[in-house]
Design an enzyme around this catalytic site. Structure first.
Site, mmCIF file in Angstrom:
data_model
loop_
_atom_site.group_PDB
_atom_site.id
_atom_site.type_symbol
_atom_site.label_atom_id
_atom_site.label_comp_id
_atom_site.label_asym_id
_atom_site.label_seq_id
_atom_site.Cartn_x
_atom_site.Cartn_y
_atom_site.Cartn_z
ATOM 1 N N GLU A 1 11.675 60.734 -65.983
ATOM 2 C CA GLU A 1 11.241 62.060 -66.444
ATOM 3 C C GLU A 1 10.684 62.019 -67.874
ATOM 4 O O GLU A 1 10.331 63.050 -68.437
ATOM 5 C CB GLU A 1 12.392 63.062 -66.342
ATOM 6 C CG GLU A 1 12.966 63.228 -64.934
ATOM 7 C CD GLU A 1 11.946 63.766 -63.927
ATOM 8 O OE1 GLU A 1 10.831 64.147 -64.327
ATOM 9 O OE2 GLU A 1 12.271 63.795 -62.723
ATOM 10 N N TYR B 1 15.099 70.793 -59.567
ATOM 11 C CA TYR B 1 14.404 72.014 -59.141
ATOM 12 C C TYR B 1 12.966 71.735 -58.724
ATOM 13 O O TYR B 1 12.256 72.650 -58.305
ATOM 14 C CB TYR B 1 14.379 73.033 -60.300
ATOM 15 C CG TYR B 1 13.679 72.472 -61.529
ATOM 16 C CD1 TYR B 1 14.385 71.809 -62.519
ATOM 17 C CD2 TYR B 1 12.294 72.560 -61.655
ATOM 18 C CE1 TYR B 1 13.739 71.252 -63.611
ATOM 19 C CE2 TYR B 1 11.640 72.005 -62.746
ATOM 20 C CZ TYR B 1 12.374 71.359 -63.720
ATOM 21 O OH TYR B 1 11.718 70.804 -64.799
HETATM 22 N N1 PCA Z 1 11.419 66.466 -61.414
HETATM 23 C C1 PCA Z 1 12.610 67.019 -61.960
HETATM 24 C C2 PCA Z 1 12.143 67.876 -63.057
HETATM 25 C C3 PCA Z 1 10.847 68.378 -62.565
HETATM 26 C C4 PCA Z 1 10.446 67.388 -61.535
HETATM 27 O O1 PCA Z 1 9.450 67.397 -60.862
HETATM 28 C C5 PCA Z 1 13.310 67.843 -60.907
HETATM 29 O O2 PCA Z 1 12.918 67.823 -59.729
HETATM 30 O O3 PCA Z 1 14.257 68.546 -61.266
#
Ligand code: PCA
Length: 158
Positions: free
Chosen positions: A84, A9
């Site tokens: 992450e 997202y």
């Molecule tokens: N990366 C992951 C979590 C938030 C982000 O910037 C994503 O795009 O879902």
């Protein structure tokens, strides 16, 4: 393909600053399945001095959030968890999403990187329905620093 369905997202979406890392075959395989939207309403906010997007596990606030569903292999899932900062930064959680393509309406049990323990101020930030680094919020993502292990994490999590 063994692996998982991951709902992205934030900066991993097409056109966003980390998308090329998601698609880099050196770290595993990722294939776009469909655009999708969360089944739950959740706050999507931007925080930290790097302007990082966070989907916060605080159901009932915010919107049903739009993103993209990817099928990833085991290698890419492991890479994503490291990138992450799981579990210190984000946690990888089960999240039901609804496909927005021709299979529209189909609910999928996906994985997503959520913030489970936000600082209270994060729940008072403006919420978005859809993330873009270059959105009208003016909080462009700062990718010059590595996210995992970044010292500002305590600012927003826990
Ligand atoms: N990366 C992951 C979590 C938030 C982000 O910037 C994503 O795009 O879902």
């Amino acid at each position: 393909m063994d692996g998982a369905l991951v709902f992205v997202y934030g900066t991993l979406k097409a056109g966003e600053p980390n998308h090329r890392l998601l698609m880099d075959e050196q770290t595993g395989l990722a294939r776009l399945v469909a655009p999708a939207v969360t089944e739950r309403r959740l706050p999507l906010v931007i925080a930290s001095r790097y302007n990082i997007p966070y989907l916060v596990d605080a159901p009932g606030q915010g919107h049903r959030v739009r993103g993209e569903l990817y099928a990833v292999d085991v290698a890419k899932l492991a890479w994503l968890d490291r990138f992450e900062g799981v579990p210190r930064h984000y946690e990888r959680c089960a999240e039901s999403v609804v496909r927005l393509d021709a299979a529209g309406g189909a609910t999928v049990a996906a994985q997503a990187y959520l913030l489970r323990k936000p600082k209270p101020f994060m729940l008072r930030l403006p919420v978005m329905e859809e993330y873009s680094s270059r959105g009208p919020h003016g909080l462009e993502y700062r990718s010059d620093e590595s996210l995992s292990g970044a010292s500002d994490i305590e600012e927003v999590a826990g």
